[in-house]
Design a protein around this motif. Structure first.
Motif, PDB file in Angstrom:
ATOM      1  N   SER A 167     -20.507  52.216  13.643  1.00 45.90           N
ATOM      2  CA  SER A 167     -21.560  51.470  14.316  1.00 45.90           C
ATOM      3  C   SER A 167     -22.095  50.372  13.404  1.00 45.90           C
ATOM      4  O   SER A 167     -21.928  50.409  12.190  1.00 45.90           O
ATOM      5  CB  SER A 167     -22.702  52.399  14.730  1.00 45.90           C
ATOM      6  N   HIS A 168     -22.721  49.402  14.000  1.00 43.49           N
ATOM      7  CA  HIS A 168     -23.468  48.375  13.286  1.00 43.49           C
ATOM      8  C   HIS A 168     -24.769  49.008  12.795  1.00 43.49           C
ATOM      9  O   HIS A 168     -25.238  50.006  13.370  1.00 43.49           O
ATOM     10  CB  HIS A 168     -23.761  47.223  14.260  1.00 43.49           C
ATOM     11  N   TYR A 216     -24.718  49.344  19.980  1.00 41.29           N
ATOM     12  CA  TYR A 216     -24.127  48.902  18.720  1.00 41.29           C
ATOM     13  C   TYR A 216     -23.299  50.013  18.069  1.00 41.29           C
ATOM     14  O   TYR A 216     -23.008  49.954  16.889  1.00 41.29           O
ATOM     15  CB  TYR A 216     -25.225  48.433  17.773  1.00 41.29           C
ATOM     16  N   ARG A 217     -22.928  51.026  18.854  1.00 42.90           N
ATOM     17  CA  ARG A 217     -22.057  52.100  18.378  1.00 42.90           C
ATOM     18  C   ARG A 217     -20.717  51.933  19.069  1.00 42.90           C
ATOM     19  O   ARG A 217     -20.656  51.861  20.290  1.00 42.90           O
ATOM     20  CB  ARG A 217     -22.677  53.458  18.689  1.00 42.90           C
ATOM     21  N   GLY A 268     -12.302  49.008   9.773  1.00 47.30           N
ATOM     22  CA  GLY A 268     -13.225  48.097  10.435  1.00 47.30           C
ATOM     23  C   GLY A 268     -12.514  46.805  10.740  1.00 47.30           C
ATOM     24  O   GLY A 268     -11.427  46.807  11.322  1.00 47.30           O
ATOM     25  N   GLY A 272     -17.752  40.548  10.032  1.00 52.22           N
ATOM     26  CA  GLY A 272     -18.921  41.372  10.285  1.00 52.22           C
ATOM     27  C   GLY A 272     -19.804  40.877  11.399  1.00 52.22           C
ATOM     28  O   GLY A 272     -20.849  41.470  11.683  1.00 52.22           O
ATOM     29  N   LEU A 326     -21.075  40.466  15.046  1.00 51.43           N
ATOM     30  CA  LEU A 326     -20.971  41.142  16.328  1.00 51.43           C
ATOM     31  C   LEU A 326     -20.349  40.214  17.368  1.00 51.43           C
ATOM     32  O   LEU A 326     -20.685  39.041  17.451  1.00 51.43           O
ATOM     33  CB  LEU A 326     -22.359  41.582  16.798  1.00 51.43           C
ATOM     34  N   PHE A 368     -13.987  41.876  14.544  1.00 54.99           N
ATOM     35  CA  PHE A 368     -15.028  42.821  14.125  1.00 54.99           C
ATOM     36  C   PHE A 368     -14.446  44.207  13.822  1.00 54.99           C
ATOM     37  O   PHE A 368     -14.853  44.868  12.869  1.00 54.99           O
ATOM     38  CB  PHE A 368     -16.105  42.924  15.207  1.00 54.99           C
TER      39      PHE A 368
END
Length: 236
Positions: free
Chosen positions: A123-124, A136-137, A188, A192, A194, A199
């Protein structure tokens, strides 16, 4: 062969503890699963799940809350617990193992294998926010490995579904005889930001145990990466 080392999810140090538990365990599904377990924390391993569920319930019965807290803060929690189990008289051990098996059985039925309980959640940082955090997960994946394996995927006592708390998040291989023999992958993406296409663009490579080659010689780099991204200051 070298790359396979980075994917190693075997924990041979757990096998003597497995054998000690088997001597004290009653018959049943959990005993069968643990007896067949080879010490590898694969996602499809019923034995890894059974072992960890019983171990957590056993710790709750053998150790005081203070001991559990101290063990949880140490890197060798399972080794310390194994020493306590080895020092427990057989009649007492059979009693607490039987109770641990009874408590663990429903969760074993619920999750069935290691991947059913052991999850990778990416998640972020905004994923921790209340209400909107779930937006954001990005992943909830069955994940191999444990706190004791080369491919680390650390976790606390297993009493249900849980997420990896710390672990392997990048892999690097360098062939020192070849300037172009550099292989990397991160858990990942390249970017970075979003919403960026990059991403999470390396997640599937990481899951498959594959790499990107990063050549250092200009000609090889140009051939392998034909596109160039130019970053320019914004116009005022």
């Amino acid at each position: 062969e070298t790359s396979r080392i980075l994917l190693d999810v075997a924990a041979p140090a757990m096998l003597p503890l497995r054998d000690r538990l088997l001597k004290a365990m009653p018959q049943g599904d959990l005993r069968i699963a643990i007896a067949e377990w080879d010490g590898r924390y694969r996602t499809d391993s019923a034995g890894a799940l059974a072992f960890e569920l019983v171990l957590a319930e056993l710790a709750a019965r053998l150790l005081s809350p203070r001991q559990r807290a101290l063990y949880g803060a140490a890197w060798r929690a399972r080794s310390l617990l194994a020493e306590d189990i080895a020092e427990t008289p057989s009649p007492r051990l059979r009693e607490v193992v039987a109770a641990a098996v009874r408590a663990a059985a429903p969760r074993f039925e619920d999750f069935r294998d290691w991947g059913g309980a052991h999850r990778l959640r990416l998640s972020h940082p905004l994923g921790r926010a209340p209400v909107v955090g779930r937006r954001y997960r990005f992943t909830d994946l069955a994940w191999p490995g444990s706190s004791e394996t080369v491919m680390k995927a650390a976790h606390g006592p297993v009493t249900g579904r849980h997420s990896v708390s710390y672990g392997s998040n990048a892999r690097y291989l360098f062939d020192m005889s070849d300037a172009n023999g550099n292989y990397v992958v991160i858990l990942g993406g390249n970017d970075g930001a979003l919403g960026s296409e990059a991403f999470l663009d390396q997640l599937e490579l990481f899951r498959r145990g594959e790499f990107m080659r990063l050549p250092l010689q200009p000609a090889a780099a140009a051939a392998e990466f034909p596109h160039r991204t130019m970053l320019q200051p914004a116009a005022r």
